[in-house]
Write an enzyme that holds these catalytic residues in place. Sequence first.
Site, PDB file in Angstrom:
ATOM      1  N   ARG A   1      -4.210  -4.277   4.793  1.00 38.60           N
ATOM      2  CA  ARG A   1      -5.124  -5.411   4.610  1.00 38.60           C
ATOM      3  C   ARG A   1      -4.359  -6.712   4.475  1.00 38.60           C
ATOM      4  NH1 ARG A   1      -7.689  -2.371  -0.459  1.00 38.60           N
ATOM      5  NH2 ARG A   1      -6.875  -0.622   0.738  1.00 38.60           N
TER       6      ARG A   1
ATOM      7  N   LYS B   1       5.159   6.391  -1.044  1.00 38.45           N
ATOM      8  CA  LYS B   1       4.310   7.555  -0.779  1.00 38.45           C
ATOM      9  C   LYS B   1       5.064   8.841  -1.113  1.00 38.45           C
ATOM     10  CE  LYS B   1       1.547   5.617   3.029  1.00 38.45           C
ATOM     11  NZ  LYS B   1       0.226   5.744   2.392  1.00 38.45           N
TER      12      LYS B   1
HETATM   13  N1  BES Z   1      -1.751   3.597   6.223  1.00 35.88           N
HETATM   14  C1  BES Z   1      -2.314   3.932   4.967  1.00 35.88           C
HETATM   15  C2  BES Z   1      -3.661   4.642   5.095  1.00 35.88           C
HETATM   16  C3  BES Z   1      -3.634   6.070   5.541  1.00 35.88           C
HETATM   17  C4  BES Z   1      -3.205   7.062   4.661  1.00 35.88           C
HETATM   18  C5  BES Z   1      -4.083   6.417   6.769  1.00 35.88           C
HETATM   19  C6  BES Z   1      -3.231   8.380   5.067  1.00 35.88           C
HETATM   20  C7  BES Z   1      -4.120   7.733   7.186  1.00 35.88           C
HETATM   21  C8  BES Z   1      -3.689   8.727   6.331  1.00 35.88           C
HETATM   22  C9  BES Z   1      -2.546   2.672   4.141  1.00 35.88           C
HETATM   23  O1  BES Z   1      -1.623   1.670   4.319  1.00 35.88           O
HETATM   24  C10 BES Z   1      -2.502   3.078   2.711  1.00 35.88           C
HETATM   25  O2  BES Z   1      -1.466   3.501   2.290  1.00 35.88           O
HETATM   26  N2  BES Z   1      -3.608   2.955   2.028  1.00 35.88           N
HETATM   27  C11 BES Z   1      -3.682   3.338   0.676  1.00 35.88           C
HETATM   28  C12 BES Z   1      -4.535   2.324  -0.056  1.00 35.88           C
HETATM   29  C13 BES Z   1      -4.556   2.515  -1.535  1.00 35.88           C
HETATM   30  C14 BES Z   1      -3.203   2.222  -2.110  1.00 35.88           C
HETATM   31  C15 BES Z   1      -5.592   1.596  -2.107  1.00 35.88           C
HETATM   32  C16 BES Z   1      -4.342   4.722   0.620  1.00 35.88           C
HETATM   33  O3  BES Z   1      -5.281   4.973   1.364  1.00 35.88           O
HETATM   34  O4  BES Z   1      -3.854   5.553  -0.151  1.00 35.88           O
HETATM   35 MN    MN Z   2       0.050   1.923   2.993  1.00 36.18          MN
END
Ligand code: BES
Ligand code: MN
Length: 500
Positions: free
Chosen positions: A354, A280
């Site tokens: 997931r 990230k």
């Molecule tokens: N924990 C995150 C989702 C999230 C991001 C929650 C920001 C709250 C604020 C999750 O594990 C994630 O990183 N999801 C990705 C999925 C994507 C790679 C398909 C996302 O939402 O960017």
């Molecule tokens: Mn994630």
Amino acid sequence: MDFNVITGTLNTLKTGCLIIGVFEKNKLSASAKDLDSAAEKYLSRFLKKGDFKATIGETYVLHDLPNITAERILLVGCGIEKDLNPANYLKILTHSAETLNTVATTNAISCLPELTLKDLDLRWKTNVATRAIITSTYRSDTLKTQQAEQTSRLKKVSWFAADKHAANSMKKGVDFGTAIADGINLSRELGNLPGNVCTPSYLAELAISLSNQHKKLKSKILEEQDMERLGMGALLSVSRGSRQPAKLIIMEYSGTAKDKKPVVFVGKGLTFDSGGISIKPSPSMDEMKYDMCGGASVFGAIKAIAALELPINVIGVVPSSENMPDGDANKPGDIVTSLSGQTIEVLNTDAEGRLILCDALTYCEKFKPDVVIDIATLTGACVIALGSHATALFSNNDKLAQDLEKAGNTSLDRTWRMPLWDDYQEQLKSNFADMANIGGREGGSITAACFLSRYTKDYRWAHLDIAGSAWIGGSKKGSTGRPVSLLVQYVIDRCGKSIK
Ligand code: BES
Ligand code: MN
Ligand code: ZN
């Protein structure tokens, strides 16, 4: 904090602070009228001066009213009388609690549960009122060497009841509100704890200590070797990149006969989500300590349900891991085999929630559940779709979805239903495995739910994406404790008349 319910004559009550509601346009609530006539119309005269408009949640403290024993009167604005609704009621309570915390008194009597709300009884009103007081005292200062200045001296709040009959319903409301607020505060504390303190092992130990406190609660922890033996290849692929061992935490609350099918809550317990190799960006990455808020809400709900000894069987399952970059971490393109036997191409290692949830959801089949509800900070796309006010609700069963929507409305912890149509499933196609773990930018929270739906075909299931509702960012950064009150309300509703 102590709570009780009292009856009596308002003007002769001995208290540091008496809390009463006032409506806009100088309209007095029932208790305000009583006080006003005892105090030779002091209140009416004060309101006419116009310093206090009685907008929703506005507060004003008056001292030494004639013929009134209470040391202070805390006036709380309730807006236009006919517009009063449950959300405003909570706002009124929250603002009065905040002002009360700044007043130099150890005890107070509040008349606010007398406010009339369509279809809502005294038990509900006292429940929400109690919840507002307890949650307003929470401070996230356990890791500060100097605790935040304790401004509040408040030790005891009494709810004023019109008569004995009202007092009985209100006492139940106090019990409900106390248990739910304690659950909310536990959930907030876990969310706010940093990733180096609140690890999967920390959560596992908490489950053990909770079960030591309640006779009807048992907990069990699956270690990585147990998960290996079962074949949880998706969950384990996420934790492989972390030095912290993953835990699958199971808390079983038995409140009724063994043969009654349980409600199962599954909460994402990702104690820190760096994204893994698909790392990230740095800004706000600290907020990914909140990626275990789904799991935290399961802890909070189970704690509240056990405290209330509700006559129902509930199982809490928290798959817990970190998601870190490492020489042994998942790489984009890796293919893993889930507990269900289905294979997954990990196209983005940041779509890890997931992966840990799918194995936990398959594991739930063994409980022969009545329903399974998972709670997860699953997608950033959910925040874009709904912002922070609504939790996204997905379900393969309309009745379950309606029950959750209703519980969300009752508990003021609301959901909004999203589609789970087959049309979206196509986005998960992989050239090399049964499915990919991402479905592209379009409808990101829906394709994430579609992914989970492939592991929940054997039971009634709902998925709550709390990515927007679980915490607040910015200067007021902190966990909200959502959706603890929704989950507990759902269980209370299911218990129905047996707890009336
Ligand atoms: N924990 C995150 C989702 C999230 C991001 C929650 C920001 C709250 C604020 C999750 O594990 C994630 O990183 N999801 C990705 C999925 C994507 C790679 C398909 C996302 O939402 O960017
Ligand atoms: Mn994630
Ligand atoms: Zn995550």
